[in-house]
Design a protein around this motif. Structure first.
Motif, mmCIF file in Angstrom:
data_model
loop_
_atom_site.group_PDB
_atom_site.id
_atom_site.type_symbol
_atom_site.label_atom_id
_atom_site.label_comp_id
_atom_site.label_asym_id
_atom_site.label_seq_id
_atom_site.Cartn_x
_atom_site.Cartn_y
_atom_site.Cartn_z
ATOM 1 N N SER A 182 0.832 -1.205 0.000
ATOM 2 C CA SER A 182 0.000 0.000 0.000
ATOM 3 C C SER A 182 0.870 1.260 0.000
ATOM 4 O O SER A 182 1.966 1.270 0.567
ATOM 5 N N THR A 191 -7.251 6.374 -4.241
ATOM 6 C CA THR A 191 -7.427 4.957 -3.920
ATOM 7 C C THR A 191 -6.331 4.112 -4.557
ATOM 8 O O THR A 191 -6.140 2.959 -4.167
ATOM 9 N N ARG A 211 -4.302 3.291 0.860
ATOM 10 C CA ARG A 211 -5.270 3.150 1.951
ATOM 11 C C ARG A 211 -5.065 4.197 3.047
ATOM 12 O O ARG A 211 -5.788 4.206 4.030
#
Length: 294
Positions: A182, A191, A211
């Motif tokens: 991430s 996103t 995230r």
């Protein structure tokens, strides 16, 4: 002192009494001249109370416009007369929060110490300032500029690096391993991060989920150090962490496109000395800091 200059004195002093003291006039005379100015331009410029004055929205725009015209007139006069072009008045600069605190503030501090007649305002924020609406003389912008009527000078370059905590970096051997990691994003609302890089002469695309996002480089750095994810950001923000081993560069032989650093300002045929010297000093400061255009 003409009526426009008197209006600026009211704005700077916050009251007719303060402006009267600066101009050597009686407060009632200041009040009458400002009222005459409002009648002449046909709009209300000030909201008055018994003790203070505050500009209306129109008054703020009018005042900033007068300041720009005054600065341009002074620059023109210095040019045609061969006079000493010394920074004076108020210099208003906007810059990204963390970059501004680290690189812009020292330059403005030096200028305020060097030039006794100069005052400086530094406005820090993650958004792009509207120079005309906010009365900004010069804004520092990082990244590719969109087409606009603004004048611009590239004063530096910000190299970028993909960093993560050692525990995350240990799992990365090839670009394919990045897909499950991430990203901690500087841009809120993301996103997914999509970018590209060059490795071994081959251009490759990269997509990583996002995230966690926060529009503060300090907060981004804290999140990356805590192992919340990786971040693609400026080398200057992570140089010490990389040197100490607290963070690791992912794909260290990959080259991500750098971001240009620009100084931008509203178009004017005569750029005031304060703005012009500030831009020159910023370029010199960034070169010394390793953020040169080379």
């Amino acid at each position: 002192m003409d009526d426009d200059e008197l209006f600026l004195a009211v704005l700077d002093g916050g009251s007719f009494r303060a402006a009267a003291k600066a101009a050597g006039l009686d407060p009632s005379r200041v009040s009458r001249r400002i009222a005459a100015l409002e009648a002449r331009v046909g709009v209300k410029l000030l909201n008055r109370t018994t003790r203070a004055c505050a500009p209306t929205e129109t008054g703020t725009r009018y005042g900033e416009g007068i300041r720009r015209l005054t600065d341009a007139r002074a620059a023109l006069l210095a040019e045609v007369t061969g006079g000493q072009d010394v920074p004076k008045g108020r210099l208003r600069v906007a810059a990204p929060t963390d970059f501004g605190a680290r690189f812009v503030a020292p330059v403005l501090t030096k200028m305020s110490e060097t030039y006794a007649e100069l005052s400086v305002d530094l406005r820090l924020g993650s958004g792009f300032a509207d120079l005309l609406a906010e009365g900004i003389d010069v804004a520092i912008r990082i990244g590719n500029l969109s087409d606009s009527a603004l004048m611009a000078r590239r004063i530096g370059i910000s190299q970028r690096v993909l960093v993560a905590a050692p525990a995350i970096a240990a799992a990365v051997r090839t670009p394919a391993d990045l897909g499950d990691i991430s990203i901690v994003s500087y841009r809120t609302g993301m996103t997914e991060m999509r970018t590209s890089f060059e490795q071994g002469g081959v251009r490759q695309d990269l997509r990583m989920p996002c995230r966690y996002a926060v529009n503060s480089m300090t907060a981004v750095r804290d999140a990356v150090l805590a192992g919340r994810g990786a971040h693609l950001g400026p080398v200057w923000a992570f140089r010490d962490d990389l040197a100490q081993g607290d963070l690791v560069a992912l794909l260290p032989d990959a080259r991500f496109d750098p971001f240009p650093i620009h100084a931008v300002w509203s178009p004017t045929p005569y750029q005031p000395a304060a703005s012009r010297i500030f831009v020159t000093l910023m370029a010199e400061h960034l070169t010394k800091a390793g953020l040169s255009q080379a």
